[in-house]
Scaffold this motif. Structure first.
Motif, PDB file in Angstrom:
ATOM      1  N   GLN A  15       0.837  -1.211   0.064  1.00  0.00           N
ATOM      2  CA  GLN A  15      -0.009  -0.040  -0.027  1.00  0.00           C
ATOM      3  C   GLN A  15       1.020   1.166   0.191  1.00  0.00           C
ATOM      4  OE1 GLN A  15      -3.246   0.357  -0.578  1.00  0.00           O
ATOM      5  NE2 GLN A  15      -2.886   2.557  -0.427  1.00  0.00           N
ATOM      6  N   ARG A  16       1.797   1.128   0.808  1.00  0.00           N
ATOM      7  CA  ARG A  16       2.920   2.501   0.840  1.00  0.00           C
ATOM      8  C   ARG A  16       3.492   2.699  -0.576  1.00  0.00           C
ATOM      9  NH1 ARG A  16       3.628   7.302   2.128  1.00  0.00           N
ATOM     10  NH2 ARG A  16       5.908   7.775   2.676  1.00  0.00           N
ATOM     11  N   VAL A  17       3.904   1.454  -1.369  1.00  0.00           N
ATOM     12  CA  VAL A  17       4.443   1.682  -2.628  1.00  0.00           C
ATOM     13  C   VAL A  17       3.380   2.332  -3.472  1.00  0.00           C
ATOM     14  CG1 VAL A  17       5.290   0.151  -4.639  1.00  0.00           C
ATOM     15  CG2 VAL A  17       6.051  -0.260  -2.154  1.00  0.00           C
ATOM     16  N   VAL A  18       2.360   1.958  -3.334  1.00  0.00           N
ATOM     17  CA  VAL A  18       1.195   2.524  -4.328  1.00  0.00           C
ATOM     18  C   VAL A  18       1.068   4.081  -3.887  1.00  0.00           C
ATOM     19  CG1 VAL A  18      -1.302   2.551  -4.624  1.00  0.00           C
ATOM     20  CG2 VAL A  18      -0.233   0.362  -4.813  1.00  0.00           C
ATOM     21  N   GLU A  19       1.179   4.339  -2.789  1.00  0.00           N
ATOM     22  CA  GLU A  19       1.144   5.826  -2.379  1.00  0.00           C
ATOM     23  C   GLU A  19       2.230   6.545  -2.970  1.00  0.00           C
ATOM     24  OE1 GLU A  19       0.544   5.777   1.743  1.00  0.00           O
ATOM     25  OE2 GLU A  19      -1.275   5.028   1.702  1.00  0.00           O
ATOM     26  N   LEU A  20       3.306   6.011  -2.659  1.00  0.00           N
ATOM     27  CA  LEU A  20       4.521   6.540  -3.200  1.00  0.00           C
ATOM     28  C   LEU A  20       4.842   6.861  -4.829  1.00  0.00           C
ATOM     29  CD1 LEU A  20       7.376   5.307  -0.783  1.00  0.00           C
ATOM     30  CD2 LEU A  20       6.314   7.526  -0.659  1.00  0.00           C
ATOM     31  N   ARG A  21       4.073   5.844  -5.598  1.00  0.00           N
ATOM     32  CA  ARG A  21       4.255   5.812  -6.671  1.00  0.00           C
ATOM     33  C   ARG A  21       3.225   6.942  -7.503  1.00  0.00           C
ATOM     34  NH1 ARG A  21       6.123   1.043  -9.918  1.00  0.00           N
ATOM     35  NH2 ARG A  21       6.588  -0.484  -8.594  1.00  0.00           N
ATOM     36  N   GLU A  23       2.625   9.753  -5.673  1.00  0.00           N
ATOM     37  CA  GLU A  23       3.211  10.867  -5.275  1.00  0.00           C
ATOM     38  C   GLU A  23       4.352  11.421  -6.473  1.00  0.00           C
ATOM     39  OE1 GLU A  23       5.966  13.198  -1.991  1.00  0.00           O
ATOM     40  OE2 GLU A  23       4.684  11.548  -1.489  1.00  0.00           O
ATOM     41  N   HIS A  24       5.192  10.154  -6.831  1.00  0.00           N
ATOM     42  CA  HIS A  24       6.192  10.457  -7.800  1.00  0.00           C
ATOM     43  C   HIS A  24       5.531  10.616  -8.980  1.00  0.00           C
ATOM     44  CE1 HIS A  24       9.091   8.625 -10.659  1.00  0.00           C
ATOM     45  NE2 HIS A  24      10.011   8.857  -9.820  1.00  0.00           N
ATOM     46  N   ARG A  25       4.482   9.927  -9.429  1.00  0.00           N
ATOM     47  CA  ARG A  25       3.729  10.374 -10.733  1.00  0.00           C
ATOM     48  C   ARG A  25       3.425  11.906 -10.647  1.00  0.00           C
ATOM     49  NH1 ARG A  25      -1.471   8.379 -11.210  1.00  0.00           N
ATOM     50  NH2 ARG A  25      -2.021  10.271 -10.286  1.00  0.00           N
ATOM     51  N   ASP A  26       3.032  12.405  -9.573  1.00  0.00           N
ATOM     52  CA  ASP A  26       2.413  13.868  -9.510  1.00  0.00           C
ATOM     53  C   ASP A  26       3.460  14.671  -9.539  1.00  0.00           C
ATOM     54  OD1 ASP A  26      -0.396  12.851  -9.294  1.00  0.00           O
ATOM     55  OD2 ASP A  26      -0.591  13.210  -6.988  1.00  0.00           O
ATOM     56  N   LEU A  27       4.789  14.168  -8.897  1.00  0.00           N
ATOM     57  CA  LEU A  27       5.779  15.001  -9.028  1.00  0.00           C
ATOM     58  C   LEU A  27       6.432  15.375 -10.324  1.00  0.00           C
ATOM     59  CD1 LEU A  27       8.085  14.343  -5.609  1.00  0.00           C
ATOM     60  CD2 LEU A  27       7.219  16.451  -6.642  1.00  0.00           C
ATOM     61  N   ARG A  51      13.078  15.206  -4.357  1.00  0.00           N
ATOM     62  CA  ARG A  51      12.214  14.489  -3.622  1.00  0.00           C
ATOM     63  C   ARG A  51      11.803  13.439  -4.653  1.00  0.00           C
ATOM     64  NH1 ARG A  51       9.276  13.082   0.863  1.00  0.00           N
ATOM     65  NH2 ARG A  51       7.395  12.532   0.186  1.00  0.00           N
ATOM     66  N   LYS A  52      11.746  13.443  -5.922  1.00  0.00           N
ATOM     67  CA  LYS A  52      11.328  12.572  -6.866  1.00  0.00           C
ATOM     68  C   LYS A  52      12.326  11.465  -6.971  1.00  0.00           C
ATOM     69  CE  LYS A  52      10.545  11.579 -11.645  1.00  0.00           C
ATOM     70  NZ  LYS A  52      10.731  12.074 -12.991  1.00  0.00           N
ATOM     71  N   LEU A  53      13.371  11.669  -6.815  1.00  0.00           N
ATOM     72  CA  LEU A  53      14.803  10.547  -6.600  1.00  0.00           C
ATOM     73  C   LEU A  53      14.533   9.981  -5.373  1.00  0.00           C
ATOM     74  CD1 LEU A  53      17.082   9.263  -7.959  1.00  0.00           C
ATOM     75  CD2 LEU A  53      18.476  11.418  -6.916  1.00  0.00           C
ATOM     76  N   TRP A  54      14.334  10.416  -4.378  1.00  0.00           N
ATOM     77  CA  TRP A  54      14.098  10.018  -3.066  1.00  0.00           C
ATOM     78  C   TRP A  54      12.814   9.176  -2.986  1.00  0.00           C
ATOM     79  CZ3 TRP A  54      10.130   9.734   0.514  1.00  0.00           C
ATOM     80  CH2 TRP A  54      10.359   9.209   1.732  1.00  0.00           C
ATOM     81  N   LEU A  55      11.964   9.311  -3.714  1.00  0.00           N
ATOM     82  CA  LEU A  55      10.661   8.612  -3.896  1.00  0.00           C
ATOM     83  C   LEU A  55      11.033   7.156  -4.642  1.00  0.00           C
ATOM     84  CD1 LEU A  55       7.863  10.916  -4.565  1.00  0.00           C
ATOM     85  CD2 LEU A  55       7.978   9.772  -2.334  1.00  0.00           C
ATOM     86  N   LYS A  56      11.866   7.605  -5.727  1.00  0.00           N
ATOM     87  CA  LYS A  56      12.189   6.292  -6.510  1.00  0.00           C
ATOM     88  C   LYS A  56      13.080   5.428  -5.725  1.00  0.00           C
ATOM     89  CE  LYS A  56      14.766   5.191 -10.576  1.00  0.00           C
ATOM     90  NZ  LYS A  56      15.781   5.852 -11.692  1.00  0.00           N
TER      91      LYS A  56
END
Length: 72
Positions: A15-21, A23-27, A51-56
């Motif tokens: 679920q956390r991966v889905v949320e981060l993905r 956010e990554h797409r939005d960024l 931030r995008k790199l951190w998310l990745k």
């Protein structure tokens, strides 16, 4: 050797991966829009990219936790 994750822990990670993905797409979209502006705020753009790199990296780390360890 890492500890085995419970199904609840695995689901929480998924679920956390889905949320981060999301956010990554939005960024990614925000970075594209910002870069298209005639006057670009370079500091803001750099922060968004960091931030995008951190998310990745975080997504990759979490996904690796879901891969079971194989005994050699």
């Amino acid at each position: 050797m890492g500890k085995m994750l419970s199904e609840e822990e695995r689901e929480a990670i998924r679920q956390r991966v889905v949320e981060l993905r999301l956010e990554h797409r939005d960024l990614d979209e925000a970075i594209s829009r910002l870069a298209e502006q005639p006057v670009v705020d370079q500091l803001r753009l750099r922060r968004l990219k960091k931030r995008k790199l951190w998310l990745k990296d975080t997504i990759a780390r979490l996904e690796s936790m879901l891969i079971p360890d194989l005994d050699a």
